[in-house]
Enzyme design. Structure first.
Site, short mmCIF file in Angstrom:
data_model
loop_
_atom_site.label_atom_id
_atom_site.label_comp_id
_atom_site.label_asym_id
_atom_site.label_seq_id
_atom_site.Cartn_x
_atom_site.Cartn_y
_atom_site.Cartn_z
N SER A 1 -120.38 -56.50 7.91
CA SER A 1 -120.37 -55.06 7.61
C SER A 1 -121.30 -54.24 8.51
O SER A 1 -121.90 -53.26 8.06
CB SER A 1 -120.69 -54.81 6.13
OG SER A 1 -119.66 -55.34 5.31
N GLY B 1 -116.88 -57.23 12.98
CA GLY B 1 -115.46 -57.39 12.68
C GLY B 1 -114.75 -56.05 12.68
O GLY B 1 -114.43 -55.48 13.73
N GLY B 2 -114.53 -55.50 11.47
CA GLY B 2 -113.73 -54.29 11.30
C GLY B 2 -114.12 -53.14 12.22
O GLY B 2 -113.25 -52.46 12.78
N GLU C 1 -123.94 -64.86 9.52
CA GLU C 1 -123.02 -63.97 8.82
C GLU C 1 -122.96 -64.36 7.35
O GLU C 1 -122.21 -65.28 6.98
CB GLU C 1 -121.61 -64.07 9.41
CG GLU C 1 -121.54 -63.70 10.88
CD GLU C 1 -120.14 -63.26 11.28
OE1 GLU C 1 -120.02 -62.15 11.78
OE2 GLU C 1 -119.17 -64.01 11.06
N GLU D 1 -114.46 -67.69 7.93
CA GLU D 1 -113.04 -67.61 7.57
C GLU D 1 -112.31 -68.89 7.98
O GLU D 1 -111.36 -69.31 7.32
CB GLU D 1 -112.41 -66.35 8.21
CG GLU D 1 -112.86 -65.11 7.45
CD GLU D 1 -112.96 -63.85 8.28
OE1 GLU D 1 -112.40 -63.81 9.40
OE2 GLU D 1 -113.60 -62.89 7.81
N ASN E 1 -115.38 -59.14 17.06
CA ASN E 1 -114.45 -60.20 16.65
C ASN E 1 -113.23 -59.50 16.05
O ASN E 1 -113.30 -58.99 14.94
CB ASN E 1 -115.13 -61.11 15.63
CG ASN E 1 -114.18 -62.13 15.04
OD1 ASN E 1 -113.04 -62.28 15.50
ND2 ASN E 1 -114.63 -62.83 14.01
N TRP E 2 -112.14 -59.50 16.80
CA TRP E 2 -110.94 -58.77 16.34
C TRP E 2 -110.17 -59.53 15.27
O TRP E 2 -109.22 -59.01 14.71
CB TRP E 2 -110.04 -58.45 17.54
CG TRP E 2 -110.51 -57.28 18.35
CD1 TRP E 2 -111.67 -56.57 18.18
CD2 TRP E 2 -109.83 -56.66 19.45
NE1 TRP E 2 -111.75 -55.55 19.09
CE2 TRP E 2 -110.64 -55.58 19.90
CE3 TRP E 2 -108.63 -56.90 20.12
CZ2 TRP E 2 -110.27 -54.75 20.96
CZ3 TRP E 2 -108.26 -56.08 21.18
CH2 TRP E 2 -109.07 -55.01 21.59
N LYS E 3 -110.55 -60.78 15.02
CA LYS E 3 -109.86 -61.59 13.99
C LYS E 3 -108.35 -61.55 14.24
O LYS E 3 -107.94 -61.52 15.40
CB LYS E 3 -110.26 -61.11 12.59
CG LYS E 3 -111.78 -61.07 12.42
CD LYS E 3 -112.24 -60.89 11.01
CE LYS E 3 -113.76 -60.88 10.95
NZ LYS E 3 -114.30 -60.83 9.61
N GLY F 1 -116.81 -57.86 5.59
CA GLY F 1 -115.69 -57.03 5.16
C GLY F 1 -115.89 -56.36 3.82
O GLY F 1 -114.95 -55.84 3.23
N HIS G 1 -116.62 -69.89 12.29
CA HIS G 1 -116.60 -68.65 11.48
C HIS G 1 -116.29 -69.01 10.03
O HIS G 1 -115.50 -69.92 9.76
CB HIS G 1 -115.56 -67.68 12.04
CG HIS G 1 -115.71 -66.31 11.46
ND1 HIS G 1 -115.27 -66.00 10.20
CD2 HIS G 1 -116.29 -65.19 11.95
CE1 HIS G 1 -115.56 -64.73 9.94
NE2 HIS G 1 -116.19 -64.21 10.99
P1 13P Z 1 -117.01 -57.26 9.30
O1 13P Z 1 -117.83 -56.58 10.36
O2 13P Z 1 -115.63 -56.71 9.17
O3 13P Z 1 -117.76 -57.36 8.01
O4 13P Z 1 -116.79 -58.79 9.81
C1 13P Z 1 -117.89 -59.51 10.24
C2 13P Z 1 -117.40 -60.76 10.85
O5 13P Z 1 -116.90 -61.64 10.19
C3 13P Z 1 -117.52 -60.89 12.31
O6 13P Z 1 -117.25 -62.18 12.73
#
Ligand code: 13P
Length: 252
Positions: A209, A230-231, A164, A95, A10-12, A170, A93
């Site tokens: 994470s 994510g990251g 999640e 967020e 997920n590149w956000k 993050g 999600h």
């Molecule tokens: P991180 O891997 O950066 O913690 O993000 C997880 C996430 O929200 C994937 O959708």
């Protein structure tokens, strides 16, 4: 159905066309990693270009509007996402739930829109830290699932759930593999009630994470069918580290 681990990046809100080189590198390597199903969800603006650059991995979106079309300035419909080349869309999600006040009912309507458009959907759920500390993680996740999942046994085949925990996103912190397994078993129980026999086929991803260093232990926890990353999905190097850990776990 496939039982290969499903690793989704997920590149956000990251990525301009310069990042297509990462997608290309991931796609090239994915060709050699047939034991793993790999996907990337770039921002809307890169879906079409990523689809053209990367032909083997799945490409998806991170959100959609529930309506088919109309006067919704700045929004994007599921049909538009499909037309751009996507095969799946993430909904709910944390967020989006936090930044845009998305309710379970809205998430469910988005999930139905995704499936009606002919795509698969990844429905995200997860508790905040205070809820876990209060011993409410499972009840919170149950409520989110019951309120957000698209209904009908026939749609289960198009559904993936991503667990999640918000406090792990993050932050570099993760639940223990035992805690992940306990929550995933709980989610399986909810899915079995919600979808009947079809609930057993729904994949449950862990997100929060996930890194190359911890992927192996998280991915081999009970009922973990893959990861939503994510990251660590933003560079081919780190994302491939996770993909390789998933592939290793598949070796007999
Ligand atoms: P991180 O891997 O950066 O913690 O993000 C997880 C996430 O929200 C994937 O959708």
């Amino acid at each position: 159905m496939t039982t290969r681990p499903y690793i989704v990046g997920n590149w956000k809100m990251h990525g301009t066309r310069a990042m297509l080189a990462e997608a290309r590198a991931i796609d090239r390597a994915a060709e050699r990693l047939l034991k793993v199903e790999v996907a990337i969800a770039p921002p809307f603006t890169l879906i079409h270009a990523t689809r053209k650059e990367a032909t083997l991995i799945a490409i998806g979106a991170q959100d959609c509007h529930p309506a088919e079309g109309g006067a919704h300035t700045g929004d994007v419909s599921a049909a538009m996402i499909k037309d751009a080349g996507a095969g799946f869309t993430i909904v709910g999600h944390s967020e989006r739930r936090a930044d845009h006040g998305e309710s379970n009912a809205l998430v469910k309507s988005k999930a139905h829109a995704v499936i009606d458009a002919g795509m698969n959907v990844i429905v995200c759920v997860g508790e905040i830290e205070a809820e876990r500390d209060a011993g409410k993680a499972e009840s919170v996740v149950t409520r989110q699932l019951k309120g957000s999942l698209p209904e009908g046994e026939d749609v289960a085949v198009n559904v993936t759930v991503a667990y999640e925990p918000v406090w792990a996103i993050g932050t570099g912190r993760t639940p223990t593999p035992d805690d992940v397994a306990a929550m995933h078993r709980h989610i399986r129980g909810v899915l079995n009630k919600f979808y009947g026999d079809a609930g057993a086929e729904v994949r449950i991803l862990y997100g929060g994470s996930v890194k190359p260093e911890n992927a192996a232990e998280l991915l081999c926890a009970d009922e973990v069918g893959g990861a939503l990353v994510g990251g660590a999905s933003l560079t081919a190097e780190s994302f491939l580290g996770i993909i390789m850990a998933a592939a290793e776990g598949e070796r007999d």
